[in-house]
Scaffold this motif. Structure first.
Motif, PDB file in Angstrom:
ATOM      1  N   LEU A 129      -1.122  -7.118   9.809  1.00 23.81           N
ATOM      2  CA  LEU A 129      -2.641  -7.778  10.366  1.00 23.81           C
ATOM      3  C   LEU A 129      -3.210  -6.817  11.686  1.00 23.81           C
ATOM      4  O   LEU A 129      -4.948  -7.655  11.983  1.00 23.81           O
ATOM      5  N   ASN A 130      -2.787  -6.370  12.662  1.00 16.05           N
ATOM      6  CA  ASN A 130      -3.457  -5.693  13.604  1.00 16.05           C
ATOM      7  C   ASN A 130      -3.848  -4.459  13.255  1.00 16.05           C
ATOM      8  O   ASN A 130      -4.600  -4.108  14.318  1.00 16.05           O
ATOM      9  N   THR A 131      -3.590  -3.667  11.820  1.00 20.89           N
ATOM     10  CA  THR A 131      -4.242  -2.569  12.300  1.00 20.89           C
ATOM     11  C   THR A 131      -5.045  -2.723  11.978  1.00 20.89           C
ATOM     12  O   THR A 131      -5.609  -3.687  11.237  1.00 20.89           O
ATOM     13  N   LEU A 132      -6.112  -1.199  12.251  1.00 16.23           N
ATOM     14  CA  LEU A 132      -7.817  -0.800  11.537  1.00 16.23           C
ATOM     15  C   LEU A 132      -8.206  -0.705  10.018  1.00 16.23           C
ATOM     16  O   LEU A 132      -7.086  -0.258   9.364  1.00 16.23           O
ATOM     17  N   LYS A 133      -8.596  -1.863   9.506  1.00 18.53           N
ATOM     18  CA  LYS A 133      -9.189  -1.561   8.110  1.00 18.53           C
ATOM     19  C   LYS A 133     -10.635  -1.046   7.304  1.00 18.53           C
ATOM     20  O   LYS A 133     -10.863  -1.710   8.660  1.00 18.53           O
ATOM     21  N   THR A 134     -10.586   0.110   6.914  1.00 20.76           N
ATOM     22  CA  THR A 134     -12.070  -0.254   6.655  1.00 20.76           C
ATOM     23  C   THR A 134     -11.978   0.193   5.149  1.00 20.76           C
ATOM     24  O   THR A 134     -10.982   0.070   4.366  1.00 20.76           O
ATOM     25  N   ARG A 135     -12.816   0.067   4.026  1.00 11.34           N
ATOM     26  CA  ARG A 135     -13.248  -0.439   2.852  1.00 11.34           C
ATOM     27  C   ARG A 135     -14.462   0.736   2.351  1.00 11.34           C
ATOM     28  O   ARG A 135     -15.753   0.997   3.184  1.00 11.34           O
ATOM     29  N   PHE A 136     -14.636   1.088   1.207  1.00 13.28           N
ATOM     30  CA  PHE A 136     -15.306   1.524   0.447  1.00 13.28           C
ATOM     31  C   PHE A 136     -15.718   0.432  -1.096  1.00 13.28           C
ATOM     32  O   PHE A 136     -14.701  -0.049  -1.741  1.00 13.28           O
ATOM     33  N   ALA A 137     -16.488   0.224  -1.130  1.00 13.94           N
ATOM     34  CA  ALA A 137     -17.755  -1.442  -1.634  1.00 13.94           C
ATOM     35  C   ALA A 137     -19.056  -0.739  -2.364  1.00 13.94           C
ATOM     36  O   ALA A 137     -19.205  -1.148  -2.230  1.00 13.94           O
ATOM     37  N   LYS A 177      -7.680   6.684   8.825  1.00 17.22           N
ATOM     38  CA  LYS A 177      -6.607   7.380   8.576  1.00 17.22           C
ATOM     39  C   LYS A 177      -6.640   7.779  11.125  1.00 17.22           C
ATOM     40  O   LYS A 177      -5.717   7.951  11.247  1.00 17.22           O
ATOM     41  N   SER A 178      -7.844   8.078  11.270  1.00 19.39           N
ATOM     42  CA  SER A 178      -7.319   8.246  12.744  1.00 19.39           C
ATOM     43  C   SER A 178      -6.829   7.526  13.535  1.00 19.39           C
ATOM     44  O   SER A 178      -6.833   8.043  14.348  1.00 19.39           O
ATOM     45  N   GLN A 179      -6.967   5.936  13.057  1.00 21.80           N
ATOM     46  CA  GLN A 179      -6.130   5.439  13.576  1.00 21.80           C
ATOM     47  C   GLN A 179      -5.023   4.629  12.282  1.00 21.80           C
ATOM     48  O   GLN A 179      -4.377   3.282  13.218  1.00 21.80           O
ATOM     49  N   GLN A 180      -4.423   6.025  11.751  1.00 22.84           N
ATOM     50  CA  GLN A 180      -3.707   5.097  11.462  1.00 22.84           C
ATOM     51  C   GLN A 180      -3.493   3.445  10.479  1.00 22.84           C
ATOM     52  O   GLN A 180      -2.562   2.731  10.860  1.00 22.84           O
ATOM     53  N   GLY A 181      -4.422   3.151  10.663  1.00 20.49           N
ATOM     54  CA  GLY A 181      -5.028   2.287   9.798  1.00 20.49           C
ATOM     55  C   GLY A 181      -5.248   1.881   8.129  1.00 20.49           C
ATOM     56  O   GLY A 181      -4.524   3.123   7.629  1.00 20.49           O
ATOM     57  N   HIS A 182      -5.805   0.789   6.881  1.00 18.32           N
ATOM     58  CA  HIS A 182      -5.728   1.620   5.442  1.00 18.32           C
ATOM     59  C   HIS A 182      -7.444   1.366   5.437  1.00 18.32           C
ATOM     60  O   HIS A 182      -8.376   1.063   5.970  1.00 18.32           O
ATOM     61  N   PHE A 183      -7.462   1.709   4.204  1.00 20.34           N
ATOM     62  CA  PHE A 183      -8.455   2.208   3.558  1.00 20.34           C
ATOM     63  C   PHE A 183      -8.798   1.193   2.328  1.00 20.34           C
ATOM     64  O   PHE A 183      -7.424   1.279   1.449  1.00 20.34           O
ATOM     65  N   LEU A 184      -9.710   0.410   1.839  1.00 18.16           N
ATOM     66  CA  LEU A 184      -9.337  -0.246   0.918  1.00 18.16           C
ATOM     67  C   LEU A 184     -10.455   0.327  -0.068  1.00 18.16           C
ATOM     68  O   LEU A 184     -11.423   0.094   0.916  1.00 18.16           O
ATOM     69  N   LEU A 185     -10.741  -0.340  -1.612  1.00 17.16           N
ATOM     70  CA  LEU A 185     -11.875  -0.134  -1.946  1.00 17.16           C
ATOM     71  C   LEU A 185     -11.809  -1.173  -2.454  1.00 17.16           C
ATOM     72  O   LEU A 185     -11.133  -2.272  -2.949  1.00 17.16           O
ATOM     73  N   ASP A 195     -13.633   9.964  -8.408  1.00 16.80           N
ATOM     74  CA  ASP A 195     -14.256  10.754  -7.877  1.00 16.80           C
ATOM     75  C   ASP A 195     -13.352  10.633  -7.021  1.00 16.80           C
ATOM     76  O   ASP A 195     -13.297  12.219  -6.236  1.00 16.80           O
ATOM     77  N   LEU A 196     -13.068   9.118  -6.063  1.00 17.00           N
ATOM     78  CA  LEU A 196     -12.154   9.500  -5.063  1.00 17.00           C
ATOM     79  C   LEU A 196     -10.714  10.095  -5.110  1.00 17.00           C
ATOM     80  O   LEU A 196     -10.326  10.674  -4.329  1.00 17.00           O
ATOM     81  N   SER A 197      -9.744   9.577  -6.475  1.00 14.93           N
ATOM     82  CA  SER A 197      -8.668  10.538  -6.083  1.00 14.93           C
ATOM     83  C   SER A 197      -8.656  11.914  -6.209  1.00 14.93           C
ATOM     84  O   SER A 197      -7.858  13.027  -5.664  1.00 14.93           O
ATOM     85  N   TRP A 198      -9.497  12.527  -7.002  1.00 12.86           N
ATOM     86  CA  TRP A 198     -10.180  13.767  -6.533  1.00 12.86           C
ATOM     87  C   TRP A 198     -10.220  14.478  -5.918  1.00 12.86           C
ATOM     88  O   TRP A 198      -9.533  15.982  -5.019  1.00 12.86           O
ATOM     89  N   LEU A 199     -10.900  13.662  -4.635  1.00 16.21           N
ATOM     90  CA  LEU A 199     -11.178  13.977  -3.188  1.00 16.21           C
ATOM     91  C   LEU A 199     -10.183  13.974  -2.401  1.00 16.21           C
ATOM     92  O   LEU A 199      -9.685  14.053  -1.075  1.00 16.21           O
ATOM     93  N   GLY A 200      -9.097  13.167  -2.985  1.00 16.08           N
ATOM     94  CA  GLY A 200      -7.832  12.813  -1.513  1.00 16.08           C
ATOM     95  C   GLY A 200      -7.880  12.093  -0.998  1.00 16.08           C
ATOM     96  O   GLY A 200      -7.875  11.362  -0.485  1.00 16.08           O
ATOM     97  N   LEU A 201      -9.205  10.640  -1.428  1.00 11.88           N
ATOM     98  CA  LEU A 201      -9.334   9.501  -0.450  1.00 11.88           C
ATOM     99  C   LEU A 201      -8.666   8.383  -1.853  1.00 11.88           C
ATOM    100  O   LEU A 201      -9.224   7.930  -1.892  1.00 11.88           O
ATOM    101  N   ASN A 202      -7.101   8.340  -1.418  1.00 10.52           N
ATOM    102  CA  ASN A 202      -6.815   7.451  -2.015  1.00 10.52           C
ATOM    103  C   ASN A 202      -6.745   6.082  -0.896  1.00 10.52           C
ATOM    104  O   ASN A 202      -6.595   5.913   0.225  1.00 10.52           O
ATOM    105  N   TRP A 203      -6.733   5.076  -1.998  1.00  8.20           N
ATOM    106  CA  TRP A 203      -7.461   3.958  -1.186  1.00  8.20           C
ATOM    107  C   TRP A 203      -5.892   2.844  -1.184  1.00  8.20           C
ATOM    108  O   TRP A 203      -4.594   3.273  -2.229  1.00  8.20           O
ATOM    109  N   TRP A 204      -5.672   1.991  -0.455  1.00 10.18           N
ATOM    110  CA  TRP A 204      -4.470   1.407  -0.411  1.00 10.18           C
ATOM    111  C   TRP A 204      -4.576  -0.109  -1.205  1.00 10.18           C
ATOM    112  O   TRP A 204      -5.521  -0.408  -1.518  1.00 10.18           O
TER     113      TRP A 204
END
Ligand code: GLU
Length: 475
Positions: free
Chosen positions: A6-14, A37-45, A66-75
């Protein structure tokens, strides 16, 4: 089952899946990925598919590709509110329903029956008297019975949020610093459309909060939406994320980026042969300052990413810069990956035992697979069709030049220096007069890979045939 700390940074693409994603969207996704990633957090889609008419499943698939191709894997896993990622807003009507009810019950939202025409007239009147158009709150004064009577007539209302009066909404934008907005400037806004679907302001803010998103980087075109969303979250006693509004990407004429500026969808870049790491290295620097000018992996880009390096000035799209990073990636990439990237047509032209030599020779001269194919043709096609300038240069060099060249390649089939020296001594040609007809006879091109590399790559036999061909054209 994966659950989150619960304490990790979470960002997202929406994204809203109403079309193919363009470079502007992808940069937003990339920045959020790098931030997480810069703060060992999670990236959501999260798929914002509330516009039922325009949202299409094929666009969801395309953007995931597209995201997978770029390597932008989401949690992927279970989010704070028990939902799974990637989450689709169209699956969350029940969640939104509860919050609409809460707002209505506490008098913080009300049904609005104003028709499109009425709203348009009101806006016109406001504009004419020099005021910024906003909803003046007419339906906010309806009594319970009046509302019921309209509902009984079968009218389908929207739902508006009752904006608190006389307040200042203040927040620290991660990119633009302190932002203040007077609530009196903001009219009561729609949070549910007449067809029952949620309006962007609402579902976007609710979902960020419920899924535990802590940081939102998005385009500055959303800056004025943020005070509305903060007011909503406050009214619902939901935690708000931090927001950072990144500068827009503009074309070389300063206007918002569009096809006109050569901006393309990611799918198109991929089809044309741009490499994911070139796109990432380019976009990461479009509005974010990196001290390091090396071509970096995604993890390296993340390690040096920070909100304090995000710029406020519009970022200028420049296809030459994208091409620069493409060439940087080509210079570094391993032989097997480059060979695969070149494609089947190249494979059918270049003998397999020449694969490495071909790649070594052409690597500095190619940007896209199409260029590799041209070189494969130039170097391995049976015969060259020399025309225009090229033909003229061969004719000017003359028959004696090519007779000498044939003798030289027979005498020095693997040493370009000696081959060159012999032609020079026999014919007296030097400088351009020596190199140019040789290069054109061998490749059909004025410029290109190192001649010494070409000698071993093409082999004595093929080169002799090309010199003989020139001789035939001349005589
Ligand atoms: N669906 C919105 C868009 O594509 C998301 C905006 C945001 O990132 O909050 O613009």
């Amino acid at each position: 089952m994966r659950t989150m700390n619960l304490n990790t940074l979470k960002t997202r693409f929406a994204p809203s899946p109403t079309g193919l994603i363009h470079l502007g969207n992808v940069r937003t996704a990339l920045f959020n990925w790098l931030m997480a990633k810069s703060q060992q957090g999670h990236f959501l889609l999260r798929i914002e598919d509330t516009d039922q008419e325009r949202s299409k499943t094929e666009y969801v698939q395309a953007l995931e590709e597209d995201l997978s191709w770029l390597g932008l894997n989401w949690w992927q896993g279970t989010l704070d509110d028990g939902s799974q990622t990637p989450c689709m807003q169209s699956d969350r009507s029940a969640v939104y329903h509860d919050y609409y009810q809460k707002l209505e019950e506490s008098g913080l939202a009300y049904p609005c029956f104003c028709s499109g025409t009425e709203l348009e007239v009101s806006r016109k009147v406001q504009r004419a008297s020099g005021r910024a158009p906003r909803y003046e709150g007419r339906c906010g004064f309806l009594g319970k019975e009046e509302v019921q009577a309209k509902l009984d007539q079968g009218l389908k209302p929207t739902l508006r949020f009752r904006v608190p009066r006389g307040e200042t909404v203040e927040f620290e934008d991660l990119v633009r610093g302190t932002q203040k907005f007077a609530s009196d400037e903001i009219g009561d806004f729609i949070i549910r459309r007449a067809d029952g679907t949620p309006a962007f302001f609402f579902s976007n803010a609710i979902d960020d909060s419920l899924t535990g998103v802590t940081c939102v980087l998005r385009g500055e075109d959303h800056l004025t939406n943020t005070p509305r969303q903060l007011m909503l979250l406050q009214a619902l006693k939901l935690r708000a994320p931090e927001y950072g509004h990144i500068s827009m990407i503009v074309g070389d004429d300063g206007s918002p980026l569009s096809k006109r500026h050569g901006s393309r969808s990611v799918a198109e870049l991929r089809q044309n042969g741009y490499l994911p790491n070139a796109v990432n290295n380019y976009l990461a620097r479009l509005g974010h300052y990196y001290k390091d000018n090396q071509c970096m992996s995604l993890d390296e880009l993340a390690a040096q990413f920070g909100a304090s390096n995000l710029g406020r000035a519009p970022a200028r799209y420049d296809v030459a810069q994208l091409d620069y990073w493409q060439k940087e990636v080509i210079a570094q990439i391993d032989v097997e990956s480059l060979w695969l990237w070149m494609g089947e047509e190249v494979h059918s032209l270049v003998p397999l035992d020449k694969k490495e030599a071909f790649i070594d020779a052409v690597r500095p001269n190619i940007k896209l697979p199409h260029d590799a194919l041209l070189w494969a043709h130039h170097l391995f096609a049976k015969m060259l069709d020399l025309q225009g300038d090229a033909l003229q240069i061969v004719q000017q060099a003359g028959a004696d030049f090519f007779k000498a060249a044939i003798e030289a390649v027979t005498a020095h089939p693997s040493d370009f220096k000696l081959l060159n020296k012999q032609i020079k001594e026999t014919t007296g040609a030097k400088g351009r007069g020596l190199f140019q007809p040789l290069r054109i006879a061998m490749t059909g091109e004025h410029n290109g890979p190192e001649m010494s590399a070409l000698l071993s790559l093409m082999g004595e036999e093929r080169i002799r045939q090309r010199f003989e061909h020139c001789l035939e054209i001349i005589s």
